[in-house]
Scaffold this motif. Structure first.
Motif, PDB file in Angstrom:
ATOM      1  N   LEU A 120       0.872  -1.174   0.000  1.00 55.38           N
ATOM      2  CA  LEU A 120       0.000   0.000   0.000  1.00 55.38           C
ATOM      3  C   LEU A 120       0.908   1.223   0.000  1.00 55.38           C
ATOM      4  CD1 LEU A 120      -2.730   1.549   0.484  1.00 55.38           C
ATOM      5  CD2 LEU A 120      -2.212   1.346   2.903  1.00 55.38           C
ATOM      6  N   THR A 121       0.710   2.139  -0.936  1.00 61.12           N
ATOM      7  CA  THR A 121       1.495   3.366  -1.005  1.00 61.12           C
ATOM      8  C   THR A 121       0.551   4.562  -0.948  1.00 61.12           C
ATOM      9  OG1 THR A 121       3.150   2.274  -2.394  1.00 61.12           O
ATOM     10  CG2 THR A 121       3.188   4.676  -2.337  1.00 61.12           C
ATOM     11  N   LEU A 122       0.877   5.507  -0.073  1.00 62.37           N
ATOM     12  CA  LEU A 122       0.160   6.768   0.011  1.00 62.37           C
ATOM     13  C   LEU A 122       1.098   7.853  -0.495  1.00 62.37           C
ATOM     14  CD1 LEU A 122      -1.275   6.432   3.618  1.00 62.37           C
ATOM     15  CD2 LEU A 122      -2.424   5.886   1.485  1.00 62.37           C
ATOM     16  N   VAL A 123       0.592   8.732  -1.341  1.00 61.17           N
ATOM     17  CA  VAL A 123       1.380   9.845  -1.851  1.00 61.17           C
ATOM     18  C   VAL A 123       0.710  11.127  -1.370  1.00 61.17           C
ATOM     19  CG1 VAL A 123       2.307  10.980  -3.900  1.00 61.17           C
ATOM     20  CG2 VAL A 123       2.006   8.491  -3.895  1.00 61.17           C
ATOM     21  N   THR A 124       1.508  12.017  -0.759  1.00 59.44           N
ATOM     22  CA  THR A 124       0.966  13.272  -0.245  1.00 59.44           C
ATOM     23  C   THR A 124       1.211  14.400  -1.244  1.00 59.44           C
ATOM     24  OG1 THR A 124       2.989  13.728   0.984  1.00 59.44           O
ATOM     25  CG2 THR A 124       1.236  12.586   2.166  1.00 59.44           C
ATOM     26  N   ILE A 125       0.583  15.532  -0.995  1.00 63.68           N
ATOM     27  CA  ILE A 125       0.634  16.656  -1.925  1.00 63.68           C
ATOM     28  C   ILE A 125       2.064  17.142  -2.177  1.00 63.68           C
ATOM     29  CG2 ILE A 125       0.294  18.492  -0.218  1.00 63.68           C
ATOM     30  CD1 ILE A 125      -1.613  19.789  -2.308  1.00 63.68           C
ATOM     31  N   ASP A 126       2.965  16.945  -1.201  1.00 65.85           N
ATOM     32  CA  ASP A 126       4.352  17.373  -1.384  1.00 65.85           C
ATOM     33  C   ASP A 126       5.213  16.325  -2.088  1.00 65.85           C
ATOM     34  OD1 ASP A 126       4.807  15.460   0.577  1.00 65.85           O
ATOM     35  OD2 ASP A 126       5.652  16.864   2.034  1.00 65.85           O
ATOM     36  N   GLY A 127       4.588  15.211  -2.501  1.00 60.66           N
ATOM     37  CA  GLY A 127       5.300  14.165  -3.228  1.00 60.66           C
ATOM     38  C   GLY A 127       5.873  13.067  -2.360  1.00 60.66           C
ATOM     39  N   SER A 128       5.753  13.202  -1.037  1.00 59.29           N
ATOM     40  CA  SER A 128       6.239  12.156  -0.137  1.00 59.29           C
ATOM     41  C   SER A 128       5.456  10.865  -0.354  1.00 59.29           C
ATOM     42  CB  SER A 128       6.092  12.587   1.323  1.00 59.29           C
ATOM     43  OG  SER A 128       6.836  13.735   1.590  1.00 59.29           O
ATOM     44  N   ARG A 129       6.176   9.742  -0.250  1.00 59.88           N
ATOM     45  CA  ARG A 129       5.549   8.428  -0.401  1.00 59.88           C
ATOM     46  C   ARG A 129       5.688   7.661   0.909  1.00 59.88           C
ATOM     47  NH1 ARG A 129       4.832   7.327  -5.911  1.00 59.88           N
ATOM     48  NH2 ARG A 129       4.824   5.086  -5.627  1.00 59.88           N
ATOM     49  N   HIS A 130       4.594   7.059   1.354  1.00 53.53           N
ATOM     50  CA  HIS A 130       4.576   6.268   2.583  1.00 53.53           C
ATOM     51  C   HIS A 130       4.113   4.864   2.200  1.00 53.53           C
ATOM     52  CE1 HIS A 130       4.997  10.054   4.785  1.00 53.53           C
ATOM     53  NE2 HIS A 130       4.117  10.534   3.904  1.00 53.53           N
ATOM     54  N   GLU A 131       4.958   3.860   2.444  1.00 53.15           N
ATOM     55  CA  GLU A 131       4.661   2.501   2.001  1.00 53.15           C
ATOM     56  C   GLU A 131       4.443   1.562   3.175  1.00 53.15           C
ATOM     57  OE1 GLU A 131       6.519   1.151  -1.881  1.00 53.15           O
ATOM     58  OE2 GLU A 131       8.100   2.386  -0.990  1.00 53.15           O
ATOM     59  N   PHE A 132       3.481   0.673   2.991  1.00 53.60           N
ATOM     60  CA  PHE A 132       3.220  -0.418   3.920  1.00 53.60           C
ATOM     61  C   PHE A 132       3.347  -1.700   3.106  1.00 53.60           C
ATOM     62  CE2 PHE A 132       1.056   3.259   5.532  1.00 53.60           C
ATOM     63  CZ  PHE A 132       1.279   3.208   6.894  1.00 53.60           C
ATOM     64  N   LYS A 133       4.177  -2.625   3.590  1.00 48.21           N
ATOM     65  CA  LYS A 133       4.403  -3.871   2.852  1.00 48.21           C
ATOM     66  C   LYS A 133       4.248  -5.077   3.765  1.00 48.21           C
ATOM     67  CE  LYS A 133       7.556  -1.968  -0.550  1.00 48.21           C
ATOM     68  NZ  LYS A 133       8.828  -2.097  -1.242  1.00 48.21           N
ATOM     69  N   GLY A 134       3.984  -6.221   3.158  1.00 48.00           N
ATOM     70  CA  GLY A 134       3.968  -7.481   3.881  1.00 48.00           C
ATOM     71  C   GLY A 134       2.654  -7.876   4.520  1.00 48.00           C
ATOM     72  N   PHE A 135       1.605  -7.112   4.310  1.00 47.39           N
ATOM     73  CA  PHE A 135       0.314  -7.513   4.881  1.00 47.39           C
ATOM     74  C   PHE A 135      -0.297  -8.622   4.048  1.00 47.39           C
ATOM     75  CE2 PHE A 135      -0.290  -3.773   2.217  1.00 47.39           C
ATOM     76  CZ  PHE A 135      -1.303  -4.162   1.367  1.00 47.39           C
ATOM     77  N   LYS A 136      -1.209  -9.383   4.675  1.00 49.38           N
ATOM     78  CA  LYS A 136      -1.830 -10.510   3.985  1.00 49.38           C
ATOM     79  C   LYS A 136      -3.027 -10.094   3.147  1.00 49.38           C
ATOM     80  CE  LYS A 136      -0.226 -13.863   7.252  1.00 49.38           C
ATOM     81  NZ  LYS A 136      -0.495 -14.613   8.439  1.00 49.38           N
ATOM     82  N   LYS A 137      -3.785  -9.126   3.661  1.00 48.96           N
ATOM     83  CA  LYS A 137      -4.947  -8.687   2.894  1.00 48.96           C
ATOM     84  C   LYS A 137      -5.414  -7.317   3.366  1.00 48.96           C
ATOM     85  CE  LYS A 137      -8.664 -10.661   5.670  1.00 48.96           C
ATOM     86  NZ  LYS A 137      -9.881 -11.440   5.669  1.00 48.96           N
ATOM     87  N   VAL A 138      -6.166  -6.660   2.516  1.00 50.69           N
ATOM     88  CA  VAL A 138      -6.843  -5.422   2.879  1.00 50.69           C
ATOM     89  C   VAL A 138      -8.183  -5.850   3.478  1.00 50.69           C
ATOM     90  CG1 VAL A 138      -7.848  -3.271   2.054  1.00 50.69           C
ATOM     91  CG2 VAL A 138      -5.718  -4.127   1.039  1.00 50.69           C
ATOM     92  N   ALA A 139      -8.336  -5.652   4.779  1.00 49.08           N
ATOM     93  CA  ALA A 139      -9.545  -6.094   5.463  1.00 49.08           C
ATOM     94  C   ALA A 139     -10.709  -5.133   5.237  1.00 49.08           C
ATOM     95  CB  ALA A 139      -9.275  -6.253   6.955  1.00 49.08           C
ATOM     96  N   LYS A 140     -10.387  -3.834   5.079  1.00 48.17           N
ATOM     97  CA  LYS A 140     -11.470  -2.858   4.938  1.00 48.17           C
ATOM     98  C   LYS A 140     -10.930  -1.571   4.337  1.00 48.17           C
ATOM     99  CE  LYS A 140     -13.608  -1.926   8.805  1.00 48.17           C
ATOM    100  NZ  LYS A 140     -14.261  -1.345   9.998  1.00 48.17           N
ATOM    101  N   ILE A 141     -11.723  -0.975   3.477  1.00 49.78           N
ATOM    102  CA  ILE A 141     -11.490   0.393   3.011  1.00 49.78           C
ATOM    103  C   ILE A 141     -12.823   1.125   3.124  1.00 49.78           C
ATOM    104  CG2 ILE A 141     -10.911   1.897   1.078  1.00 49.78           C
ATOM    105  CD1 ILE A 141      -9.183  -0.280  -0.061  1.00 49.78           C
ATOM    106  N   GLU A 142     -12.819   2.219   3.883  1.00 50.38           N
ATOM    107  CA  GLU A 142     -14.023   3.035   4.019  1.00 50.38           C
ATOM    108  C   GLU A 142     -13.670   4.456   3.622  1.00 50.38           C
ATOM    109  OE1 GLU A 142     -15.562   2.905   7.989  1.00 50.38           O
ATOM    110  OE2 GLU A 142     -16.055   0.796   7.864  1.00 50.38           O
ATOM    111  N   GLY A 143     -14.425   5.040   2.729  1.00 46.33           N
ATOM    112  CA  GLY A 143     -14.159   6.402   2.298  1.00 46.33           C
ATOM    113  C   GLY A 143     -15.381   7.278   2.449  1.00 46.33           C
ATOM    114  N   ASP A 144     -15.200   8.448   3.032  1.00 52.43           N
ATOM    115  CA  ASP A 144     -16.238   9.467   3.092  1.00 52.43           C
ATOM    116  C   ASP A 144     -15.771  10.582   2.166  1.00 52.43           C
ATOM    117  OD1 ASP A 144     -17.801  11.725   3.662  1.00 52.43           O
ATOM    118  OD2 ASP A 144     -18.178  11.042   5.708  1.00 52.43           O
ATOM    119  N   PHE A 145     -16.292  10.604   0.966  1.00 52.23           N
ATOM    120  CA  PHE A 145     -15.794  11.511  -0.049  1.00 52.23           C
ATOM    121  C   PHE A 145     -16.318  12.936   0.108  1.00 52.23           C
ATOM    122  CE2 PHE A 145     -15.394   7.246  -1.813  1.00 52.23           C
ATOM    123  CZ  PHE A 145     -14.023   7.233  -1.998  1.00 52.23           C
TER     124      PHE A 145
END
Length: 65
Positions: free
Chosen positions: A30-55
């Protein structure tokens, strides 16, 4: 541009990010990219259990297992 706040639950920890412009999921990465271009990575998980978005509020919750 509308940036979002993203909270990631992983390894019994909560990680909070502001100004997220991209959320990218590939295989066990999972990679998150912020407005300043920074990248934050999460690796090695088995599955995405949930994604909830309030747009209306620009808030996303991601739970990784």
């Amino acid at each position: 541009m509308c940036e979002s706040k993203v909270t990631v639950h992983y390894n019994a920890q909560e990680h909070k990010f502001k100004d997220v412009t991209q959320l990218i999921i590939n295989d066990s990465s999972l990679t998150l990219v912020t407005i300043d271009g920074s990248r934050h990575e999460f690796k090695g998980f088995k599955k995405v259990a949930k994604i909830e978005g309030d747009f209306i509020k620009h808030v996303v919750l991601v739970v990784l297992e």
